[in-house]
Design an enzyme around this catalytic site. Structure first.
Site, mmCIF file in Angstrom:
data_model
loop_
_atom_site.group_PDB
_atom_site.id
_atom_site.type_symbol
_atom_site.label_atom_id
_atom_site.label_comp_id
_atom_site.label_asym_id
_atom_site.label_seq_id
_atom_site.Cartn_x
_atom_site.Cartn_y
_atom_site.Cartn_z
ATOM 1 C CD GLU A 294 136.753 65.591 6.280
ATOM 2 O OE1 GLU A 294 135.557 65.260 6.465
ATOM 3 O OE2 GLU A 294 137.677 64.785 6.167
ATOM 4 C CD GLU B 176 135.394 62.020 2.513
ATOM 5 O OE1 GLU B 176 135.795 60.860 2.689
ATOM 6 O OE2 GLU B 176 136.158 63.007 2.475
HETATM 7 C C1 GAL Z 1 138.110 62.254 5.092
HETATM 8 C C2 GAL Z 1 136.951 61.691 5.913
HETATM 9 C C3 GAL Z 1 137.249 61.740 7.384
HETATM 10 C C4 GAL Z 1 138.624 61.207 7.639
HETATM 11 C C5 GAL Z 1 139.644 61.963 6.859
HETATM 12 C C6 GAL Z 1 141.045 61.438 7.157
HETATM 13 O O1 GAL Z 1 138.036 61.920 3.767
HETATM 14 O O2 GAL Z 1 135.778 62.391 5.666
HETATM 15 O O3 GAL Z 1 136.303 61.012 8.095
HETATM 16 O O4 GAL Z 1 138.635 59.873 7.266
HETATM 17 O O5 GAL Z 1 139.354 61.802 5.494
HETATM 18 O O6 GAL Z 1 141.983 62.214 6.520
#
Ligand code: GAL
Length: 794
Positions: free
Chosen positions: A493, A407
């Site tokens: 993710e 991100e």
């Molecule tokens: C994502 C991020 C992770 C964590 C997650 C929490 O956007 O890449 O590191 O923060 O959200 O939901």
């Protein structure tokens, strides 16, 4: 000082049995023992801790790896905030005095990871500074080593806060090594082993080669048999070998070979260096996703941070082994090391246990996410850090994909495209065998979306939360697959099936409002899409296991895992197991202790891969439900089916019944391909005993054991509502390293010998020392008989 030096000498494995240089040409020695630690800063000069004369007798003796943050108390006002789990950070000093165990031409020290901003001195000489807390680095000690006692001093500065979005730990939290090498030797990370079919190519960097010396490469199988050999001049050789029908490496059969490299001078072996590797060919396609040796494998992935709950960032290898074993049983075959290079032994375990790894570099480039994160160092250090990461990790067969970042805010700027290209070049130059991705959260975002040039430049386009924007809630990758058919796509993710920390039916006794019934729907829909679209390489859920930090008080960590911090599977775990494994799975939720809710309708959910499930309450039949995805059609002939036919099936990937509550037993009977499986949940009675179990009761010295404690009723049922206060004590050849219960809102420090049970459960980590012997852990609770378990350290 003299005494310390002697202790240090004795502590170094191999020191006592040092052999002639011809048979033991190099030594890679653990340098973890007998350090001294001081929490807080102190002037480095003129006679500060960097000088050999400094008196550190008041400092605390300890062995590494060590994380001082995890030893501290939670504090709502801690400078690290919720990002760091409200634990202390600051500055710390380490010192170690040692005598070289034997003469060696070249001596260096390797730190697998120091969080963060470390400075290292030997005998008062400054060796260097390293900001990034997740990188492995080494210093040459040769010019500064003296006969007799030498002193290493390390200053660790984690005071600039906040610098991380998750718990990082503080200190020398990974192993330290002392390397003694002959003058002519194979460089640190000096081999690069790649395979193609049955062929192996080995590129070796030999430092200080002497004319006429040769480099012998041997391929050695797991049984120690040499299966191929080659000899070449010892000048940065590139050797090609071939093995007849080698056993291949895969998640199901993670077979490892090693490449043994020997430098021969005048017929004598002067250096030997082993590199484990595996035979496997990887390929990525825009239509069929990822394949290993030509066989398509969907990545059933999890994201993992590097801490392990109550032991913080200094995680004993056994704990990772146990955690990975639980993930493996879920059917997980892939891990993303979010958002940084992991400990080296973690990757060794992935090689050995069979996981596909996405090895990630950074959480920020030039634009930061929190005030003091990596963006402060990116311009000066990123190329160096990423090169070291690649050199350290590129021989692991488990690693199949690099990620240059998570991100990254720069994904939306022109400058970001340049930064990406510079990183891609380094990855491609240093390892042309693996593609590179980044985990992008702004693809299709409003206003500031990821630059098209950024995505076009990537080998594999990574999607974080693919269902985040607009119609992608339903269509996921489809719009981009249509517009950019050449993109290879991966779900870097996504949200996992979350289990509520505590089940609740709401506050109104007249109206049940269950908090556990809707959580699975999003994840089920995403998984259905991923499962049936071959072009989607796979998906990495956030997260496999709960982690510390990224919390809001009174929370101390994130409950996003399908496994809690005590390594206990939650409900969501069984959803994935039902989808990702072939053995029959039938998991029921919630628990069945709802005193005061008699007669109310309570949804009972089953995660299952059975074709049909019958439900019973106290032997009353409550109906049969069916699920099958995708539904099968006729096979062979009209009205014939390849598998037993399921007449009516739900569109969900779980089954559900509304059951009027009465205490007793809920029983489910599942049928799958002629097999029957039964699962029961009982209403638990009053606490009667403590049940104590260890994953293993025999460990090594310098090892760890994990112990689970359940509060059970007279029939042995775990009491899902029990929160009794427990105390822990250890006697014998070990110590208590931490206690936990999986509750992210608990206020007790992990280092205290007490903890409330949470959902009837608690957990302890016991560490063995250097002396073998039995270790006894006793757990007590008011009104219950004490329970003791003995772990044998051998
Ligand atoms: C994502 C991020 C992770 C964590 C997650 C929490 O956007 O890449 O590191 O923060 O959200 O939901």
């Amino acid at each position: 000082m003299k005494k310390l030096a002697l202790l240090a000498l004795m502590a170094i494995p191999g020191a006592a049995s040092a052999q002639p240089a011809t048979t033991q040409p190099r030594q890679h020695l653990s340098f973890d023992h007998d350090w001294r630690f001081h929490l807080g800063d102190t002037a480095a000069a003129p006679i500060g801790p960097v000088s050999a004369a400094y008196d550190d007798r008041s400092w605390r003796p300890l062995d590494l790896p060590h994380d001082w943050s995890i030893e501290g108390a939670f504090d709502k006002d801690a400078p690290t905030g919720g990002g760091g789990g409200y634990l202390p950070t600051g500055i710390g000093w380490y010192r170690k005095s040692f005598t070289l165990p034997r003469k060696g031409a070249l001596v260096s020290i390797q730190f697998d990871g120091v969080y963060m901003n470390s400075d290292v001195w030997i005998n008062g000489h400054h060796l260097g500074h390293r900001p990034y807390g997740y990188i492995t680095f080494a210093y040459d000690l040769t010019p500064y080593i003296k006969r007799g006692a030498n002193t290493i001093a390390v200053r660790v500065d984690n005071s600039l806060q906040p610098n991380s979005r998750w718990y990082s730990g503080s200190g020398i939290y990974r192993h330290v090594w002392l390397d003694i090498r002959p003058k002519e030797h194979i460089a640190q990370w000096g081999t690069y082993v790649t395979t193609h079919g049955n062929d192996v190519t080995i590129q070796t960097q030999v430092d200080n080669p002497a004319p006429g010396d040769s480099l012998v490469a041997q391929i050695v199988d797991a049984g120690g048999k040499v299966v191929a050999t080659d000899a070449a001049p010892a000048q940065n050789a590139k050797q090609h070998l071939s093995v007849d029908a080698p056993l291949r490496w895969s998640p199901d059969h993670p077979y490892l070979y090693k490449a043994a490299l020997l430098i021969k001078s005048h017929g004598k072996i002067v250096d030997k260096y082993d590199t484990p590797f595996g035979f496997r060919d990887i390929a990525y396609s825009d239509t069929s996703g990822f394949s290993l040796d030509g066989k398509r494998i969907k990545m059933n992935g999890v994201c993992l941070h590097g801490d392990a709950g109550c032991v913080g960032a200094a995680v004993p290898e056994r704990i990772w082994r146990e955690r990975l074993a639980v993930l493996k049983k879920m059917g997980c075959n892939a891990i993303r090391t979010s958002h940084n290079p992991p400990a080296p032994e973690f990757l060794d375990l992935c090689d050995e246990m069979g996981f596909l790894v996405m090895d990630e570099a950074f959480d920020a480039w030039e634009s930061g996410k929190v005030k003091n994160d990596y963006h402060l160092y990116f311009d000066e250090w990123s190329q160096r850090d990423v090169t070291d990461q690649i050199h350290r990790d590129r021989n692991h067969p488990s690693i199949v994909l690099w990620s240059a970042g998570n991100e990254i805010p720069d994904q939306t700027s022109d400058k970001g495209v340049e930064l990406l290209k510079a990183l891609l070049k380094t990855f491609h130059d240093e390892d042309p065998t693996r593609p590179v991705t980044t985990a992008n959260d702004d693809i299709a975002a409003d206003v500031h979306s990821t630059r098209m040039a950024f995505l076009d430049a990537e080998d594999v386009v990574g999607y974080n939360y693919v269902d985040r924007w607009h119609e992608r809630r339903e269509l996921y990758y489809a719009p981009d697959h249509y517009d950019h058919p050449q993109w290879k796509m991966i779900g870097t993710e996504s949200g996992s099936v979350r289990t509520p920390d505590v089940y609740s039916l709401g506050n109104d006794p007249q109206k049940p409002e269950p908090n556990y019934i809707s959580g699975m729907i999003n994840a089920e829909q995403l998984w259905k899409f991923v499962a049936v679209h071959d072009y989607v390489i796979g998906d990495f859920m956030w997260t496999g296991i709960d982690y510390l930090g990224e919390a809001r008080w009174p929370g101390k960590g994130s409950s996003s895992g399908v496994i809690d911090m005590t390594n206990l599977p939650k409900d969501g775990y069984y959803f994935y197991q039902s989808q990702w494994t072939d053995k029959p799975v039938l998991h029921l939720l919630p628990h069945w202790n709802w005193a005061g809710r008699e007669g109310q309708s309570i949804p009972v959910i089953a995660y299952t891969n059975c074709d049909t499930v019958e439900l019973y309450l106290n032997d009353k039949y409550l109906g049969t439900k069916y699920r099958e995805f995708p539904r099968q059609g006729n096979s062979g002939a009209w009205n014939k089916y390849a598998r037993p036919y399921v007449a009516i099936t739900t569109a969900d990937l779980h089954l559900s019944w509304d059951v009027p509550y009465e205490p007793g037993t809920i029983k489910a009977v599942g049928r799958r391909n002629g097999e029957t499986i039964t699962t029961e949940i009982h209403t638990a009675g009053a606490p009667a005993a403590l049940k104590i179990i260890a994953d293993t009761t025999v460990i090594s010295t310098d090892d760890a054991a994990t112990v689970h404690v359940d509060i059970v009723d007279k029939d042995g049922n775990v009491i899902p509502t029990a929160d009794n206060p427990l105390t822990f004590s250890v006697t014998g050849a070990g110590r208590l390293a931490g206690v936990d219960n999986g509750n992210q809102r608990d206020d007790d420090a992990f280092s205290l010998p007490r903890r409330h049970a949470f959902k009837g459960h608690a957990y302890a980590v016991v560490r063995s020392g250097r002396t073998p012997g039995p270790i006894h852990l006793t757990v007590t609770a008011d009104g219950l008989p004490a329970a003791t378990i003995t772990i044998d350290a051998r």
